[in-house]
Design a protein around this motif. Structure first.
Motif, PDB file in Angstrom:
ATOM      1  N   GLY A   1      52.814  39.721  44.333  1.00 33.64           N
ATOM      2  CA  GLY A   1      52.423  38.320  44.366  1.00 33.64           C
ATOM      3  C   GLY A   1      51.216  37.960  43.527  1.00 33.64           C
ATOM      4  N   TYR A   2      50.879  38.802  42.567  1.00 31.56           N
ATOM      5  CA  TYR A   2      49.739  38.530  41.697  1.00 31.56           C
ATOM      6  C   TYR A   2      50.150  37.666  40.506  1.00 31.56           C
ATOM      7  N   ASN A   3      49.243  36.829  40.075  1.00 29.07           N
ATOM      8  CA  ASN A   3      49.381  36.093  38.824  1.00 29.07           C
ATOM      9  C   ASN A   3      48.784  36.971  37.729  1.00 29.07           C
TER      10      ASN A   3
ATOM     11  N   ARG B   1      45.416  38.191  39.405  1.00 21.69           N
ATOM     12  CA  ARG B   1      44.731  37.523  40.516  1.00 21.69           C
ATOM     13  C   ARG B   1      45.714  37.134  41.614  1.00 21.69           C
ATOM     14  N   LYS B   2      45.286  37.356  42.844  1.00 23.22           N
ATOM     15  CA  LYS B   2      46.003  36.880  44.025  1.00 23.22           C
ATOM     16  C   LYS B   2      44.967  36.370  44.999  1.00 23.22           C
ATOM     17  N   SER B   3      44.973  35.072  45.237  1.00 25.98           N
ATOM     18  CA  SER B   3      43.949  34.446  46.062  1.00 25.98           C
ATOM     19  C   SER B   3      42.581  34.760  45.458  1.00 25.98           C
TER      20      SER B   3
END
Length: 305
Positions: free
Chosen positions: A18-20, A37-39
């Motif tokens: 779920g990372y960008n 990035r994730k959150s």
């Protein structure tokens, strides 16, 4: 596995978790390959088949970039010295955690953390000292009793209970003896990288002369796609500097990274007289800086151009 295939594997793992993920940094030399990035979790990732190939300059860049982007540096590889990296183990290179893609998958996708540190001399683990003390006292064993069973000194047992790490063999003996888990998992996102000395080039070679006048805190990069990481108050600015031919092709990548990390991006060109945006990156000529009074003016220019 080739660098390309390993890099694709790492990207796949991060996307599954779920990372960008940023665009790949294909510019050489490079201190990192990806930023994800994730959150609030930001990762600065170096991908290399052999983790011993990561040098001091790259490690220094990784540390400084991660620190000012409020992220964690991680090296992902396959081998150390002449051996494959062990699954579920982490290695340290210049104080930065290194591991393989399988361990990365276990941690970020399956949420199974690694347990073992691989260091010269063997495999080591962190143990819960308070739990070990409670287990020993519950069985009415003195420090000397437990030391005799393990074949170590009484002082060593005291250090274990105080938080000192131990070898994997000793940890296995302790868990079998007490029939209880005492090994602590390693959180890749909480590991703190120690301070490293950063070798900086002379400022005149890497950044505009006006940066000091504007009150900008500048960290020179050796192997990043941006020449400097600039800090002003609470803002971080990824900064490219040089001629149009050298710098402009990096602008889109710098902007993509700044978008992922919620930072600013600017490229200052020595042979340019205009002002424009390429993606999120402000492109300005060096002469534009002479009209600014402070770093606040530069932030405003980036925000409103």
């Amino acid at each position: 596995m080739t660098h390309e295939r390993l890099l694709q594997t790492v990207i796949s793992v991060l996307l599954m978790a779920g990372y960008n993920v940023s665009e790949r940094c294909g510019i050489r030399p490079r201190s990192f390959d990806l930023i994800a990035r994730k959150s609030e979790n930001i990762l600065v990732i170096k991908v290399v088949p052999h983790i011993d190939s990561v040098g001091e300059d790259s490690a220094s860049d990784l540390h400084i970039i991660a620190t000012h982007l409020r992220g964690k540096p991680i090296i992902v590889g396959e081998k150390a010295r002449d051996s494959d990296l062990e699954r579920g183990a982490v290695y340290l290179r210049y104080g930065i955690i290194a591991t393989n893609a399988t361990t990365l998958y276990d941690f970020f996708v399956d949420e199974v953390p690694p347990l073992v540190y691989a260091q010269p001399g063997g495999l080591y683990v962190n143990i819960n000292g308070n739990r070990l003390r409670n287990l020993r006292e519950d069985q009415n064993l003195s420090l000397g009793d437990l030391a005799a069973i393990l074949g170590v000194s009484r002082r060593t047992i005291s250090k274990y209970e105080g938080g000192m790490s131990t070898t994997l063999d000793i940890a296995i003996k302790l868990e079998e003896m007490f029939d209880s888990a005492i090994v602590e998992a390693i959180d890749l996102l909480s590991h703190k990288t120690p301070e490293t000395k950063h070798k900086e080039m002379p400022s005149s070679e890497k950044i505009p002369a006006d940066f000091e006048r504007l009150g900008l805190e500048t960290h020179i990069m050796q192997r990043a796609p941006f020449e400097a990481l600039v800090v002003f108050e609470k803002e971080t600015i990824l900064t490219g500097y040089g001629t149009t031919q050298k710098t402009i092709r990096r602008a889109a990548l710098i902007g993509n990274i700044s978008d992922i990390t919620d930072s600013k991006a600017v490229c200052v060109l020595t042979d340019y007289k205009k002002k424009k945006k390429i993606g999120k990156t402000l492109i300005i000529g060096e002469s534009e800086l002479s009209d600014l009074s402070s770093g606040t003016d530069l932030i405003d220019m980036i925000n409103h151009t």
